[in-house]
Design a protein around this motif. Structure first.
Motif, PDB file in Angstrom:
ATOM      1  N   UNK A  93      25.564  28.146  84.026  1.00 42.26           N
ATOM      2  CA  UNK A  93      26.959  28.058  84.465  1.00 42.26           C
ATOM      3  C   UNK A  93      27.741  29.346  84.250  1.00 42.26           C
ATOM      4  N   UNK A  94      27.260  30.245  83.400  1.00 43.52           N
ATOM      5  CA  UNK A  94      27.992  31.462  83.124  1.00 43.52           C
ATOM      6  C   UNK A  94      29.162  31.227  82.184  1.00 43.52           C
ATOM      7  N   UNK A  95      29.846  32.312  81.827  1.00 39.57           N
ATOM      8  CA  UNK A  95      30.995  32.247  80.930  1.00 39.57           C
ATOM      9  C   UNK A  95      32.108  33.143  81.461  1.00 39.57           C
ATOM     10  N   UNK A  96      33.296  32.966  80.931  1.00 44.40           N
ATOM     11  CA  UNK A  96      34.416  33.804  81.349  1.00 44.40           C
ATOM     12  C   UNK A  96      35.313  33.130  82.363  1.00 44.40           C
ATOM     13  N   UNK A  97      36.343  33.858  82.794  1.00 47.36           N
ATOM     14  CA  UNK A  97      37.376  33.281  83.656  1.00 47.36           C
ATOM     15  C   UNK A  97      36.843  32.852  85.013  1.00 47.36           C
ATOM     16  N   UNK A  98      36.002  33.677  85.633  1.00 47.77           N
ATOM     17  CA  UNK A  98      35.519  33.311  86.960  1.00 47.77           C
ATOM     18  C   UNK A  98      34.585  32.103  86.891  1.00 47.77           C
ATOM     19  N   UNK A  99      33.749  32.044  85.854  1.00 48.64           N
ATOM     20  CA  UNK A  99      32.876  30.890  85.676  1.00 48.64           C
ATOM     21  C   UNK A  99      33.692  29.626  85.442  1.00 48.64           C
ATOM     22  N   UNK A 100      34.780  29.740  84.677  1.00 45.84           N
ATOM     23  CA  UNK A 100      35.646  28.594  84.443  1.00 45.84           C
ATOM     24  C   UNK A 100      36.343  28.161  85.729  1.00 45.84           C
ATOM     25  N   UNK A 101      36.736  29.116  86.565  1.00 51.67           N
ATOM     26  CA  UNK A 101      37.355  28.783  87.851  1.00 51.67           C
ATOM     27  C   UNK A 101      36.388  27.988  88.716  1.00 51.67           C
ATOM     28  N   UNK A 102      35.129  28.409  88.760  1.00 49.70           N
ATOM     29  CA  UNK A 102      34.123  27.674  89.535  1.00 49.70           C
ATOM     30  C   UNK A 102      33.968  26.261  88.985  1.00 49.70           C
ATOM     31  N   UNK A 103      33.911  26.136  87.660  1.00 49.91           N
ATOM     32  CA  UNK A 103      33.754  24.817  87.043  1.00 49.91           C
ATOM     33  C   UNK A 103      34.898  23.888  87.412  1.00 49.91           C
ATOM     34  N   UNK A 104      36.115  24.406  87.361  1.00 52.60           N
ATOM     35  CA  UNK A 104      37.283  23.582  87.689  1.00 52.60           C
ATOM     36  C   UNK A 104      37.294  23.200  89.165  1.00 52.60           C
ATOM     37  N   UNK A 105      36.982  24.137  90.031  1.00 52.20           N
ATOM     38  CA  UNK A 105      36.942  23.837  91.470  1.00 52.20           C
ATOM     39  C   UNK A 105      35.910  22.752  91.769  1.00 52.20           C
ATOM     40  N   UNK A 106      34.732  22.888  91.162  1.00 50.33           N
ATOM     41  CA  UNK A 106      33.674  21.917  91.402  1.00 50.33           C
ATOM     42  C   UNK A 106      34.080  20.542  90.869  1.00 50.33           C
ATOM     43  N   UNK A 107      34.623  20.518  89.665  1.00 43.63           N
ATOM     44  CA  UNK A 107      35.014  19.239  89.055  1.00 43.63           C
ATOM     45  C   UNK A 107      36.082  18.533  89.874  1.00 43.63           C
ATOM     46  N   UNK A 108      37.100  19.263  90.300  1.00 43.90           N
ATOM     47  CA  UNK A 108      38.184  18.660  91.067  1.00 43.90           C
ATOM     48  C   UNK A 108      37.714  18.167  92.428  1.00 43.90           C
ATOM     49  N   UNK A 109      36.833  18.926  93.082  1.00 49.25           N
ATOM     50  CA  UNK A 109      36.319  18.510  94.382  1.00 49.25           C
ATOM     51  C   UNK A 109      35.458  17.252  94.243  1.00 49.25           C
ATOM     52  N   UNK A 110      34.662  17.176  93.186  1.00 51.66           N
ATOM     53  CA  UNK A 110      33.858  15.975  92.954  1.00 51.66           C
ATOM     54  C   UNK A 110      34.753  14.767  92.718  1.00 51.66           C
ATOM     55  N   UNK A 111      35.799  14.945  91.921  1.00 50.78           N
ATOM     56  CA  UNK A 111      36.720  13.839  91.660  1.00 50.78           C
ATOM     57  C   UNK A 111      37.404  13.383  92.946  1.00 50.78           C
ATOM     58  N   UNK A 112      37.801  14.337  93.765  1.00 48.90           N
ATOM     59  CA  UNK A 112      38.489  14.017  95.024  1.00 48.90           C
ATOM     60  C   UNK A 112      37.619  13.173  95.945  1.00 48.90           C
ATOM     61  N   UNK A 113      36.302  13.422  95.920  1.00 46.82           N
ATOM     62  CA  UNK A 113      35.408  12.740  96.866  1.00 46.82           C
ATOM     63  C   UNK A 113      34.548  11.667  96.211  1.00 46.82           C
ATOM     64  N   UNK A 114      34.849  11.319  94.960  1.00 47.22           N
ATOM     65  CA  UNK A 114      34.136  10.236  94.296  1.00 47.22           C
ATOM     66  C   UNK A 114      32.689  10.544  93.993  1.00 47.22           C
ATOM     67  N   UNK A 115      32.409  11.792  93.664  1.00 46.95           N
ATOM     68  CA  UNK A 115      31.045  12.224  93.372  1.00 46.95           C
ATOM     69  C   UNK A 115      30.868  12.375  91.864  1.00 46.95           C
TER      70      UNK A 115
END
Length: 369
Positions: free
Chosen positions: A321-343
């Protein structure tokens, strides 16, 4: 930001150049090779003449073992099977490329053209499942190289493995980026009814042109999503792996891939960020210079930001998953998109290990009892 690296000189024999239908553009020596190779002009090649395309060569081999064990905390399975060594899909980002060095072959063109088929895989699997101390846990197909790469059409080794697993009610997971998985629905549907299989299809982008250079012989992105829909419609649970996510190359499609996957019936998804172990880092930089030179330096800068200032970070807990700000941005984007679509995440797939029936050793008395 534009790259300051000079463009490749097509008149140099050793200059890398894009090869249609292949991911790598060169064939550097593996890290264990004792001999170095150089190309010399023999006078037969003419300026402007296209280079010959490397053909796929398959070597049939008799493997000694077939189940690999894993103790990495980053991976959700303990056992895996790779029916083939090398992969014709030719994904330039594939973290398995450096494994060809153990065969004294290159992680470049060799990895996607010099392939090895484990023709005795089903036989070995039956033997290993029948061992007295064997403990059943889900086996993953596709941990290193794709079980449904193009040569599977001919060799059908993956199918033979599934036949053994189905016969003995052994659970498995499958990861692929080839729609050829649809061929085996006759096996997968009954296994799914018994909670013995969960499939994942890797989708990196929704851009066919990018995919043709990044993962040249894999199914096109839209075709992979059609496979996700076909499997789910048939009752075989199939999710998506948004993997690997490459900053400023494929990350723009995270939300769209998850939206399309949800529309195709996917209820589980996972992701990884790009890893560049060993020889892979130079092959990927070469791909950047040839295909997106104006972004090459920026892409590598972001990768290093996620890898503690290095091209690669192999530490458990950080490598996927990596570390740092950009890795955290990817994590948040992925998490929110999964929540939005029930994944959901891939942590719990609900596979059943209690149905497993070990192969019975042949008895000279036959099946009297």
């Amino acid at each position: 930001m534009k790259s300051t690296a000079p463009p490749p000189d097509p008149l140099r024999l050793d200059a890398p150049a894009r090869i249609k239908g292949r991911g790598a553009a060169s064939n550097p020596e593996g890290r264990f090779e004792s001999l170095a190779k150089t190309r010399e002009d023999d006078g037969w090649h003419h300026d402007g003449e296209p280079a010959s395309r490397p053909a796929t060569q398959v070597t049939e081999e008799r493997a000694r073992t077939i189940i690999s064990r894993n103790d990495s905390p980053d991976i959700r399975f303990e056992q895996s099977i790779n029916p083939y060594r090398g992969c014709e899909h030719g994904c330039v980002y594939c973290y398995a490329r450096p494994s060809h060095a153990y065969l004294n072959l290159s992680a470049g063109i060799d990895f996607e053209t010099k392939l090895f088929a484990k023709t005795n895989a089903a036989e070995l699997l039956r033997t290993e499942l029948g061992k007295r101390g064997y403990v059943c846990s889900p086996i993953n197909l596709g941990a290193n190289t794709d079980p449904y790469q193009p040569i599977e059409r001919r060799y059908r080794i993956t199918r033979s493995i599934l036949e053994v697993l189905a016969e003995h009610n052994h659970p498995c997971t499958i990861i692929t980026k080839n729609a050829l998985i649809e061929r085996d629905l006759d096996l997968l549907v009954p296994m799914a009814k018994a909670q013995l299989v969960h499939a994942f299809v890797s989708v990196t982008s929704l851009d066919n042109r990018l995919s043709s250079t990044l993962e040249s012989r894999a199914s096109a992105p839209h075709r992979r999503l059609e496979a996700v829909a076909a499997l789910n419609a048939a009752g075989v649970p199939c999710g998506v792996m948004v993997a690997p996510i490459i900053p400023m190359v494929t990350d723009r499609w995270i939300e769209q891939i998850l939206e399309r996957a949800a529309g195709a019936g996917a209820t589980h998804a996972g992701y990884t960020v790009l890893r560049l172990p060993y020889e892979l880092k130079d092959l990927f930089k070469e791909w950047l210079a040839l295909n997106v030179p104006e972004r090459a330096e920026h892409v590598m800068s972001l990768i290093r930001q996620m890898r503690g200032g290095k091209d690669n970070d192999a530490r458990f807990g950080a490598r996927m998953r990596g570390e740092g700000e950009f890795a955290e941005l990817i994590r948040q984007r992925f998490r929110l998109a999964c929540r939005r679509h029930g994944i959901n995440s891939v942590r719990e797939l609900g596979l059943d290990t209690t149905r497993f029936t070990p192969p019975r050793a042949a008895s000279p008395q036959g099946e009297l009892f």
